[in-house]
Design a protein around this motif. Structure first.
Motif, PDB file in Angstrom:
ATOM      1  N   ALA A  13       0.860  -1.178   0.000  1.00 40.61           N
ATOM      2  CA  ALA A  13       0.000   0.000   0.000  1.00 40.61           C
ATOM      3  C   ALA A  13       0.896   1.229   0.000  1.00 40.61           C
ATOM      4  O   ALA A  13       1.997   1.201   0.560  1.00 40.61           O
ATOM      5  N   TYR A  14       0.421   2.308  -0.645  1.00 37.88           N
ATOM      6  CA  TYR A  14       1.215   3.526  -0.763  1.00 37.88           C
ATOM      7  C   TYR A  14       0.347   4.722  -0.413  1.00 37.88           C
ATOM      8  O   TYR A  14      -0.858   4.729  -0.646  1.00 37.88           O
ATOM      9  N   ILE A  15       0.995   5.763   0.129  1.00 38.23           N
ATOM     10  CA  ILE A  15       0.310   7.036   0.316  1.00 38.23           C
ATOM     11  C   ILE A  15       1.195   8.119  -0.284  1.00 38.23           C
ATOM     12  O   ILE A  15       2.400   8.173  -0.010  1.00 38.23           O
ATOM     13  N   ASN A  16       0.608   8.946  -1.128  1.00 38.92           N
ATOM     14  CA  ASN A  16       1.367   9.941  -1.871  1.00 38.92           C
ATOM     15  C   ASN A  16       0.780  11.323  -1.593  1.00 38.92           C
ATOM     16  O   ASN A  16      -0.208  11.715  -2.198  1.00 38.92           O
ATOM     17  N   GLU A  19      -3.544  11.737   3.178  1.00 37.13           N
ATOM     18  CA  GLU A  19      -3.658  11.509   4.616  1.00 37.13           C
ATOM     19  C   GLU A  19      -4.413  10.208   4.870  1.00 37.13           C
ATOM     20  O   GLU A  19      -5.473   9.954   4.287  1.00 37.13           O
ATOM     21  N   LEU A  20      -3.876   9.397   5.735  1.00 33.38           N
ATOM     22  CA  LEU A  20      -4.549   8.201   6.230  1.00 33.38           C
ATOM     23  C   LEU A  20      -4.959   8.467   7.670  1.00 33.38           C
ATOM     24  O   LEU A  20      -4.117   8.785   8.511  1.00 33.38           O
ATOM     25  N   THR A  21      -6.246   8.335   7.956  1.00 34.69           N
ATOM     26  CA  THR A  21      -6.763   8.545   9.308  1.00 34.69           C
ATOM     27  C   THR A  21      -7.441   7.271   9.784  1.00 34.69           C
ATOM     28  O   THR A  21      -8.317   6.738   9.100  1.00 34.69           O
ATOM     29  N   TYR A  40       5.268   8.642   0.542  1.00 35.04           N
ATOM     30  CA  TYR A  40       6.028   9.640  -0.201  1.00 35.04           C
ATOM     31  C   TYR A  40       6.047  10.956   0.579  1.00 35.04           C
ATOM     32  O   TYR A  40       5.294  11.120   1.549  1.00 35.04           O
ATOM     33  N   ALA A  41       6.896  11.877   0.144  1.00 33.99           N
ATOM     34  CA  ALA A  41       7.042  13.155   0.829  1.00 33.99           C
ATOM     35  C   ALA A  41       5.708  13.887   0.911  1.00 33.99           C
ATOM     36  O   ALA A  41       4.939  13.922  -0.049  1.00 33.99           O
ATOM     37  N   GLY A  42       5.429  14.457   2.077  1.00 30.86           N
ATOM     38  CA  GLY A  42       4.220  15.236   2.282  1.00 30.86           C
ATOM     39  C   GLY A  42       3.036  14.436   2.769  1.00 30.86           C
ATOM     40  O   GLY A  42       1.936  14.974   2.923  1.00 30.86           O
ATOM     41  N   SER A  43       3.212  13.157   3.035  1.00 27.49           N
ATOM     42  CA  SER A  43       2.108  12.312   3.484  1.00 27.49           C
ATOM     43  C   SER A  43       1.835  12.504   4.972  1.00 27.49           C
ATOM     44  O   SER A  43       2.673  13.009   5.728  1.00 27.49           O
ATOM     45  N   THR A  44       0.639  12.071   5.386  1.00 27.35           N
ATOM     46  CA  THR A  44       0.227  12.194   6.784  1.00 27.35           C
ATOM     47  C   THR A  44      -0.462  10.905   7.230  1.00 27.35           C
ATOM     48  O   THR A  44      -1.308  10.375   6.521  1.00 27.35           O
ATOM     49  N   ILE A  45      -0.088  10.427   8.401  1.00 25.49           N
ATOM     50  CA  ILE A  45      -0.789   9.318   9.045  1.00 25.49           C
ATOM     51  C   ILE A  45      -1.241   9.787  10.418  1.00 25.49           C
ATOM     52  O   ILE A  45      -0.450  10.326  11.199  1.00 25.49           O
ATOM     53  N   ILE A  66       7.176  12.425   6.347  1.00 23.49           N
ATOM     54  CA  ILE A  66       5.788  12.216   6.737  1.00 23.49           C
ATOM     55  C   ILE A  66       5.517  12.935   8.043  1.00 23.49           C
ATOM     56  O   ILE A  66       6.437  13.204   8.831  1.00 23.49           O
ATOM     57  N   THR A  67       4.260  13.267   8.264  1.00 20.57           N
ATOM     58  CA  THR A  67       3.804  13.714   9.579  1.00 20.57           C
ATOM     59  C   THR A  67       3.017  12.567  10.190  1.00 20.57           C
ATOM     60  O   THR A  67       1.965  12.177   9.671  1.00 20.57           O
ATOM     61  N   TYR A  68       3.549  12.012  11.253  1.00 11.72           N
ATOM     62  CA  TYR A  68       2.933  10.856  11.915  1.00 11.72           C
ATOM     63  C   TYR A  68       2.430  11.305  13.282  1.00 11.72           C
ATOM     64  O   TYR A  68       3.201  11.797  14.113  1.00 11.72           O
TER      65      TYR A  68
END
Length: 292
Positions: A13-16, A19-21, A40-45, A66-68
């Protein structure tokens, strides 16, 4: 929806830059030891509840940032396994890591070459709570988990086996932990890949557990309670908290340090019947001793 489960698929799975919440329910990623969740750069979890389970690892694409943020819930990595020269959980230096509650769990240890399991090198951090848990009921026999960077409360478990936490030494990076608990018969190895560490909180060594202090400096800002074994090697344990710190040793024979340094602003207090032995150098820089 706490009853909703995303079934694992046979792939990554990828996030580009999205945001994954996760607030409830269960999100499963991958079915094989090569299946990970990549950002990838700029993603958020953002995890505030529920569960996220990753077969292999949470890892950046192209040195992404990422911002985690985790305020609850549980992220479990390496549920199937990992054989790559990369950690199961990785925050790059340009990332932001915020954690106040919840758990990050490493279930299985990386078995690849140049392996390690947890690396939080995030350059921006706010850690006020939460736990890095090494091992769970599904981990099987004793594992050695190799960790580095900025770590929330550390829990080394004995649920399925007597696991070990070991530093991954980058040479200049200082390990920073919060409250540290070694459950009975587990180990923390700061010797094999010896590097300095700061424990921003209490250190509790369970019955039968072992703390290998290594050749570098282990700095403690909270209380020290040892019901197991401290192997001092030739390193230094430094107490430099902002208030009263206590040393508790429940096993006869006393707590043996190689080098012991105190720079605490409050007294360093020995609990009754807790003897302390310093093999090499006692360095009293500030504060006071209460021998009780």
């Amino acid at each position: 929806n706490s009853n909703f489960t995303v079934a694992a698929q046979a792939g990554d799975a990828y996030i580009n830059t999205g945001e994954l919440t996760i607030a409830a329910g269960t999100y499963n990623v991958g079915t094989a030891s090569t299946n990970g969740f990549f950002y990838y750069a700029g993603s958020t979890i953002s995890i505030s509840g529920g569960n996220m389970n990753i077969a292999a690892n949470l890892y950046p694409m192209a040195s992404g940032t990422i911002t985690y943020t985790q305020t609850g819930g549980t992220l479990t990595v390496c549920t199937v396994g990992l054989t790559a020269a990369q950690p199961a959980f990785h925050m790059t230096t340009g990332s932001t890591f915020n954690m106040s509650a919840g758990s990050i769990v490493c279930r299985l240890a990386n078995t690849g070459a140049s392996k390690y399991d947890f690396d939080n090198s995030a350059g921006t951090r706010t850690i006020t709570g939460g736990t890095l848990q090494l091992g769970d009921a599904s981990s099987g026999t004793a594992k050695t988990f190799i960790i580095t960077g900025y770590i929330p409360n550390l829990l080394v478990t004995n649920t399925s086996g007597n696991h070990t936490a070991r530093w991954y030494n980058f040479g200049t990076e200082n390990q920073v932990l919060y409250t540290t608990v070694l459950q009975n018969n587990t180990s923390l190895d700061a010797n094999t890949n010896s590097s300095a560490a700061t424990y921003v909180g209490d250190v509790t060594i369970g019955t039968g557990a072992t703390f290998l202090a290594g050749t570098n400096t282990q700095t403690v800002t909270g209380n020290w309670a040892n019901n197991g074994t401290l192997t001092p090697s030739t390193g230094t344990v430094t107490f430099n908290g902002t208030g009263t710190q206590t040393i508790t040793r429940t096993i006869a024979g006393g707590e043996m340090f190689y080098n012991l340094t105190t720079s605490t602003s409050g007294p360093l207090t020995l609990e009754s019947s807790s003897d302390v032995i310093v093999e090499n150098t006692l360095d009293m820089q500030a504060g006071s001793y209460n021998l009780n």
